[in-house]
Design an enzyme around this catalytic site. Structure first.
Site: not given
Ligand code: 13P
Length: 284
Positions: A84, A136, A207, A231-232
Site C-alpha cells: 500500500d 494514484e 482510499h 485501515n483506520t
Molecule cells: P482509512 O485508514 O481511512 O481506512 O484508509 C485506508 C487506506 O486508504 C489505505 O491506503
C-alpha cells in the site's frame, strides 16, 4: 498462494461490487482477516503499508507470514498481498522480489510527468513477474502511518493520460476521500468518478474507506469503484475492544489474551464490509 488483483477486480468492476483491501499490522490481524474472509467466501486484498512492513520485520517476513497462514489455515479464497502506497521504485521492487503479488506505486506527490515516469518503471518491472500495479492521480490526503497531508483532487484528463501512458492495472483517483478520520462529512466527487469510470477501462480504487457512510459507499460502487481500502476503522474497533478488556481485567498479562480480545471486533468490521461491498460469496 497469493495472486494479483487483475482477475478479481475486473470481475468486480463488471458485476458492480467492490473487493475490500484490509490493512494488516501483525500476524494476528492477518489471521483474523483471512479467517473471516474465508468464512464469507470473499476475495481479499491484504494491504501492507511501508510502516507496517517495517513494524512486522520486513518484506520477506510479511510475505512468508501471509503464505504460511494461507497454507496452515487452508485458505481457498483469492488472496492478494499488496504493498500500500509504495513510495519509490525500490520499495515496490523489494516487495515484488519478496513475493508480493501486487503493489501500489504512489508517486502522486510528484508532477504528473514524474508520476508517469516512476509508475511506468514499476509497471515494466511488475509485468515480468505477473504482479498487478495500482497508481494514484491527484493526491489523497489525511493521516496514514502518522503522517498528515492535504488532498488535491484528480482531473479527468490527467487520469486518462496517466492510464494510457503507464498501463497500470487499477487507478486510485483522489476525489475527496482522505486517510484516517474525516473532519466533517466526506465529500466525494461522484460526477468526476463517473466520468473517469466511463473513459478508462481499468478498475477504480477508493482510499480512505473509514468514516464514509454506507449509502456513500454504495454510491461510489455504483459510480465505478471496485476496490475499497479500510485501515483506520479496524484500528479503532480493535483498540476499543482491547481497552475495555484491559479495564475489566486488571490482572491479565498474557499477550495472547490481550491481543485476541480484539479479534471479534476486527472480524465484525471485516464481515460488515464484505456484506456492504457485495463481495460476499465472490471468492467461492
Ligand atoms: P482509512 O485508514 O481511512 O481506512 O484508509 C485506508 C487506506 O486508504 C489505505 O491506503
Amino acid at each position: 498462494m497469493v495472486e494479483n488483483f487483475i482477475k478479481i477486480l475486473n470481475k468486480a468492476k463488471k458485476e458492480k461490487y467492490a473487493i475490500p483491501q484490509f490493512n494488516i499490522n501483525n500476524l494476528e490481524w492477518t489471521r483474523y482477516i483471512l479467517e473471516e474472509c474465508q468464512q464469507n467466501k470473499s476475495p481479499v486484498i491484504l494491504g501492507v503499508s511501508e510502516g507496517a512492513k517495517k513494524y512486522i520485520g520486513g518484506y520477506d517476513v510479511v510475505s512468508q507470514m501471509v503464505k504460511s497462514l494461507i497454507k496452515d489455515l487452508k485458505i481457498t479464497i483469492p488472496v492478494v498481498l499488496h504493498l500500500d502506497h509504495g513510495s519509490s521504485f525500490d520499495s515496490c521492487k523489494n516487495a515484488i522480489d519478496s513475493g508480493f503479488s501486487s503493489v501500489m506505486i504512489d508517486a502522486s506527490s510528484h508532477s504528473l510527468k514524474e508520476n508517469i515516469y516512476i509508475t511506468k518503471k514499476v509497471v515494466k518491472y511488475s509485468k515480468r513477474k505477473k504482479v498487478s500495479v495500482e497508481g494514484e492521480v491527484g493526491y489523497i490526503g489525511g493521516t496514514e502511518d502518522g503522517v498528515s497531508n492535504i488532498s488535491l483532487n484528480a482531473k479527468v484528463e490527467d487520469c486518462i493520460e496517466f492510464v494510457n501512458k503507464t498501463n497500470v492495472d487499477a487507478l486510485a483517483p483522489a476525489l475527496g476521500s482522505v486517510h484516517g478520520l474525516y473532519k466533517g462529512e466526506p465529500n466525494l466527487d461522484y460526477e468526476t468518478m463517473n466520468k473517469i469510470n466511463n473513459l478508462i477501462k481499468i478498475p477504480l480504487v477508493l482510499h480512505g474507506g473509514t468514516g464514509i457512510d454506507d449509502e456513500k459507499i454504495k454510491k461510489a460502487i455504483g459510480n465505478g469503484i471496485s476496490k475499497i481500502n479500510i485501515n483506520t476503522e479496524l484500528q479503532i474497533e480493535w483498540s476499543k475492544a482491547v481497552r475495555s478488556f484491559l479495564n475489566k481485567d486488571l490482572e491479565v498479562y498474557d499477550p495472547r489474551k490481550i491481543i485476541s480480545s480484539g479479534e471479534k471486533a476486527i472480524k465484525e468490521v471485516v464481515r460488515n464490509k464484505i456484506i456492504l461491498f457485495g463481495s460476499i460469496g465472490k471468492g467461492a
